[in-house]
Structures are given as C-alpha cells and as structure tokens.
Motif scaffolding. Sequence first.
Motif, PDB file in Angstrom:
ATOM      1  N   HIS A   1     -80.316 -72.799  45.922  1.00  0.00           N
ATOM      2  CA  HIS A   1     -80.465 -73.009  44.477  1.00  0.00           C
ATOM      3  C   HIS A   1     -81.772 -72.401  43.968  1.00  0.00           C
ATOM      4  O   HIS A   1     -81.792 -71.709  42.939  1.00  0.00           O
ATOM      5  CB  HIS A   1     -80.420 -74.504  44.174  1.00  0.00           C
ATOM      6  CG  HIS A   1     -80.601 -74.849  42.735  1.00  0.00           C
ATOM      7  ND1 HIS A   1     -79.639 -74.572  41.772  1.00  0.00           N
ATOM      8  CD2 HIS A   1     -81.637 -75.436  42.074  1.00  0.00           C
ATOM      9  CE1 HIS A   1     -80.076 -74.982  40.587  1.00  0.00           C
ATOM     10  NE2 HIS A   1     -81.292 -75.506  40.742  1.00  0.00           N
ATOM     11  N   LEU A   2     -82.860 -72.632  44.695  1.00  0.00           N
ATOM     12  CA  LEU A   2     -84.169 -72.126  44.256  1.00  0.00           C
ATOM     13  C   LEU A   2     -84.227 -70.598  44.303  1.00  0.00           C
ATOM     14  O   LEU A   2     -84.897 -69.976  43.483  1.00  0.00           O
ATOM     15  CB  LEU A   2     -85.274 -72.710  45.147  1.00  0.00           C
ATOM     16  CG  LEU A   2     -85.488 -74.226  45.062  1.00  0.00           C
ATOM     17  CD1 LEU A   2     -86.535 -74.669  46.070  1.00  0.00           C
ATOM     18  CD2 LEU A   2     -85.895 -74.631  43.659  1.00  0.00           C
ATOM     19  N   ALA A   3     -83.526 -70.017  45.263  1.00  0.00           N
ATOM     20  CA  ALA A   3     -83.545 -68.557  45.407  1.00  0.00           C
ATOM     21  C   ALA A   3     -82.892 -67.851  44.220  1.00  0.00           C
ATOM     22  O   ALA A   3     -83.136 -66.652  43.992  1.00  0.00           O
ATOM     23  CB  ALA A   3     -82.846 -68.160  46.708  1.00  0.00           C
ATOM     24  N   ASN A   4     -82.098 -68.565  43.467  1.00  0.00           N
ATOM     25  CA  ASN A   4     -81.421 -67.969  42.314  1.00  0.00           C
ATOM     26  C   ASN A   4     -82.309 -67.862  41.083  1.00  0.00           C
ATOM     27  O   ASN A   4     -81.933 -67.228  40.093  1.00  0.00           O
ATOM     28  CB  ASN A   4     -80.162 -68.779  41.965  1.00  0.00           C
ATOM     29  CG  ASN A   4     -79.076 -68.618  43.010  1.00  0.00           C
ATOM     30  OD1 ASN A   4     -78.941 -67.548  43.613  1.00  0.00           O
ATOM     31  ND2 ASN A   4     -78.307 -69.672  43.250  1.00  0.00           N
ATOM     32  N   PHE A   5     -83.495 -68.506  41.115  1.00  0.00           N
ATOM     33  CA  PHE A   5     -84.405 -68.424  39.971  1.00  0.00           C
ATOM     34  C   PHE A   5     -85.114 -67.068  39.964  1.00  0.00           C
ATOM     35  O   PHE A   5     -85.713 -66.671  40.969  1.00  0.00           O
ATOM     36  CB  PHE A   5     -85.447 -69.554  40.018  1.00  0.00           C
ATOM     37  CG  PHE A   5     -84.889 -70.910  39.709  1.00  0.00           C
ATOM     38  CD1 PHE A   5     -84.317 -71.178  38.467  1.00  0.00           C
ATOM     39  CD2 PHE A   5     -84.921 -71.929  40.660  1.00  0.00           C
ATOM     40  CE1 PHE A   5     -83.797 -72.425  38.183  1.00  0.00           C
ATOM     41  CE2 PHE A   5     -84.415 -73.175  40.382  1.00  0.00           C
ATOM     42  CZ  PHE A   5     -83.836 -73.430  39.138  1.00  0.00           C
TER      43      PHE A   5
ATOM     44  N   ILE B   1     -95.949 -69.079  38.234  1.00  0.00           N
ATOM     45  CA  ILE B   1     -96.737 -70.296  38.424  1.00  0.00           C
ATOM     46  C   ILE B   1     -95.873 -71.382  39.064  1.00  0.00           C
ATOM     47  O   ILE B   1     -96.289 -72.066  40.006  1.00  0.00           O
ATOM     48  CB  ILE B   1     -97.307 -70.788  37.077  1.00  0.00           C
ATOM     49  CG1 ILE B   1     -98.342 -69.787  36.564  1.00  0.00           C
ATOM     50  CG2 ILE B   1     -97.932 -72.173  37.232  1.00  0.00           C
ATOM     51  CD1 ILE B   1     -98.827 -70.090  35.151  1.00  0.00           C
ATOM     52  N   ARG B   2     -94.655 -71.539  38.549  1.00  0.00           N
ATOM     53  CA  ARG B   2     -93.739 -72.533  39.119  1.00  0.00           C
ATOM     54  C   ARG B   2     -93.449 -72.238  40.595  1.00  0.00           C
ATOM     55  O   ARG B   2     -93.400 -73.145  41.432  1.00  0.00           O
ATOM     56  CB  ARG B   2     -92.430 -72.566  38.338  1.00  0.00           C
ATOM     57  CG  ARG B   2     -92.537 -73.130  36.918  1.00  0.00           C
ATOM     58  CD  ARG B   2     -91.149 -73.265  36.309  1.00  0.00           C
ATOM     59  NE  ARG B   2     -91.197 -73.705  34.942  1.00  0.00           N
ATOM     60  CZ  ARG B   2     -90.750 -72.992  33.896  1.00  0.00           C
ATOM     61  NH1 ARG B   2     -90.228 -71.791  34.112  1.00  0.00           N
ATOM     62  NH2 ARG B   2     -90.831 -73.456  32.676  1.00  0.00           N
ATOM     63  N   ARG B   3     -93.249 -70.952  40.907  1.00  0.00           N
ATOM     64  CA  ARG B   3     -92.960 -70.567  42.285  1.00  0.00           C
ATOM     65  C   ARG B   3     -94.148 -70.886  43.196  1.00  0.00           C
ATOM     66  O   ARG B   3     -93.977 -71.385  44.306  1.00  0.00           O
ATOM     67  CB  ARG B   3     -92.633 -69.067  42.342  1.00  0.00           C
ATOM     68  CG  ARG B   3     -92.403 -68.509  43.742  1.00  0.00           C
ATOM     69  CD  ARG B   3     -91.178 -69.100  44.420  1.00  0.00           C
ATOM     70  NE  ARG B   3     -89.972 -68.843  43.683  1.00  0.00           N
ATOM     71  CZ  ARG B   3     -89.259 -67.703  43.748  1.00  0.00           C
ATOM     72  NH1 ARG B   3     -89.670 -66.710  44.526  1.00  0.00           N
ATOM     73  NH2 ARG B   3     -88.145 -67.564  43.055  1.00  0.00           N
TER      74      ARG B   3
ATOM     75  N   GLY C   1     -93.988 -77.432  34.586  1.00  0.00           N
ATOM     76  CA  GLY C   1     -94.462 -76.771  35.797  1.00  0.00           C
ATOM     77  C   GLY C   1     -93.493 -76.808  36.962  1.00  0.00           C
ATOM     78  O   GLY C   1     -93.786 -76.271  38.027  1.00  0.00           O
ATOM     79  N   GLY C   2     -92.364 -77.447  36.761  1.00  0.00           N
ATOM     80  CA  GLY C   2     -91.357 -77.486  37.819  1.00  0.00           C
ATOM     81  C   GLY C   2     -91.583 -78.582  38.846  1.00  0.00           C
ATOM     82  O   GLY C   2     -91.227 -78.439  40.020  1.00  0.00           O
TER      83      GLY C   2
END
Length: 315
Positions: free
Chosen positions: A257-261, A270-272, A297-298
């Motif tokens: 899921h995160l890789a799709n951002f 910044i979020r990453r 900020g996630g």
Amino acid sequence: MNEDNRHVEYVAHTRKADKATQSVATHLFEASAIAKMLAGKLDLDLAGELLGLMHDFGKYSLKFQKYIYDAAGLLDPDLDEEESVPSGTKIDHSTAGAQWVYRHLKKFGVQHGIGELVGQMLGLCIASHHGAGLIDCLSPEGEAVWLKRFQKEDTLTHLAECTQNADETVKKQAEDLANEALVKSLLKPLAAILKQPDSNHKIKEFYLGCLTRFLFSCLIDADRINSADFEREEQKDWRRLTQKTNWQEAIDKLETHLANFEIRYPIDKIRRNISDTCLKRSADPQGIYTLTVPTGGGKTLASLRYAVHHACTTA
C-alpha cells in the motif's frame, strides 16, 4: 440466592432475532475466559479473569432485571412488584462489581498500599466499561472523583442485593480470584513503574495509566466479543482468538500500500522520511515511544508501519 426471588432467571442479554436469553452467569464466565486469555499476554491472566467475572455483577439486581425483562417483552411474575424503569433510563450495573473488587483487593499489601492500587485500577476498568473510556479519577479542582464512585450508596448500586442474588459459582470463583496471588501478579509491572529512580510523578502516572488501559481494553474486548457472539452465534466459528498473528502478512500488505504513494510534492518527501524513520526505529527494544508530527505528516500510516514491524521483531 434471595429466597423471595429464587424463581427469577437472571438475564444478561436477550437476542433480538428470537428473544433467546443469555444468563448473567453464562455471560460473566464466558467474558471472564476471554479477558483471561487477552490479559495473559502480559502474564496478567488473573486480573483479566476477575475483571470479566465481575464487570456485570450489577445485573443481579432486581431493578436491572425488571428493566431488561420489560425491554425484551419477557414475563416473570416474581418481578411484577418491581417498579418499571422508564424507557431510555440507564440502570447502573457497573458500580457494584467495581466496589466489590476494590473492597476485596485493598485488604492485601496494606503496608505499601499495593492492594488498594490494584483494586482501584481494576475497579476503574469495571466502573468504566459502558462509557466512552476510563472515568476521570480527579476533578479539575483535584477532588477524588473515583473514590466517590466507589463509595456510592448501596441503594444506587445494589451491591448487597447482587451479592445475595448472585449464582454461588460466580461468587466462589470471584472469592478465589480476589486474593494475594492476583495482587502479586501485578507487583512486577507496578514495581517497574513506581521504583523508577529518575522518573517524576507525571511519568509514573502515565505508565500506570497505560497499564490500566491495557486491562481496560482486555475487558472491553471480552465483553463485546461475548455479547456479539451471543447475538450472532455463527460468528464464533470465524474468530481466531488463540491463533498467533501473522505479522509478515500484515507487513507485506502495508508495504504494498505504501509503495503506491507517489512523490509529487515536498510534503510527500517529508511524509516518506517520517515513515522511513519509524521503520528504522521499529528495531528498537520494546518500550513506550512518542511520535510528534504536525497534522498532515502521515502519523497514522507511519505509526502503523512502526507497529507491525516492531510486533514482528518482538513476537
């Protein structure tokens, strides 16, 4: 059981579909077993078992029974003389169990006040289990609100009546659990909190709150799981309460899921970075950590990322 009301079937829940009833004793023992298993993850199974057993002890009052019988359209001539409760009125059925647990446990470890502390913690969980969370212990003026609740008049909590009416098996099990062994089971985590040499009172109280909230969550989950499974019995076969969690499966789904951002704006980078920092910190030893990040900020996904990776590391 009260001789004048020996024919009353003490009901905890009625099923909407067919008006089948679940007895108070059945609900208490089944919720107790679940809470025991959940709290056992921190070796606090005795505390969890007692919480589940006494959380709805107040349902043994005839006032509550009249309320639930009227609401479900059930009939029992032994309750005819009880005054009906207006629709929408709440019957206090949580304070009785809280008072019982507090009064029994405070007798142990009197010299250091540990028994009273344990009784207060468990009593707070029981007194709060139908609210939005743990009740306030202090008012803004510093008044001991929790003590007022635990000293609430018997005419309002019906503790004496419930003790008289309760099934003997419930009372015996409660008496067997509310002893020094239970208090001692909490000595290790409490000592670790209270004897920290470099911690101020606020930090110690924070840790005490975390421990109490853990026990509270065990009770809430146990109560709701058992109540839901009585309402929909087919759900029992779907539960995997004793099955070990597959953290790697959760990690794989989250990382996909995160890789799709996409990184399209500076805020995305910044979020990453925040998320990657949480990932690195997931290898840290078990403890309590804080994540202070501004809105946007996630934090939710970053903290979830930390949680699943850390759980897999420490499992």
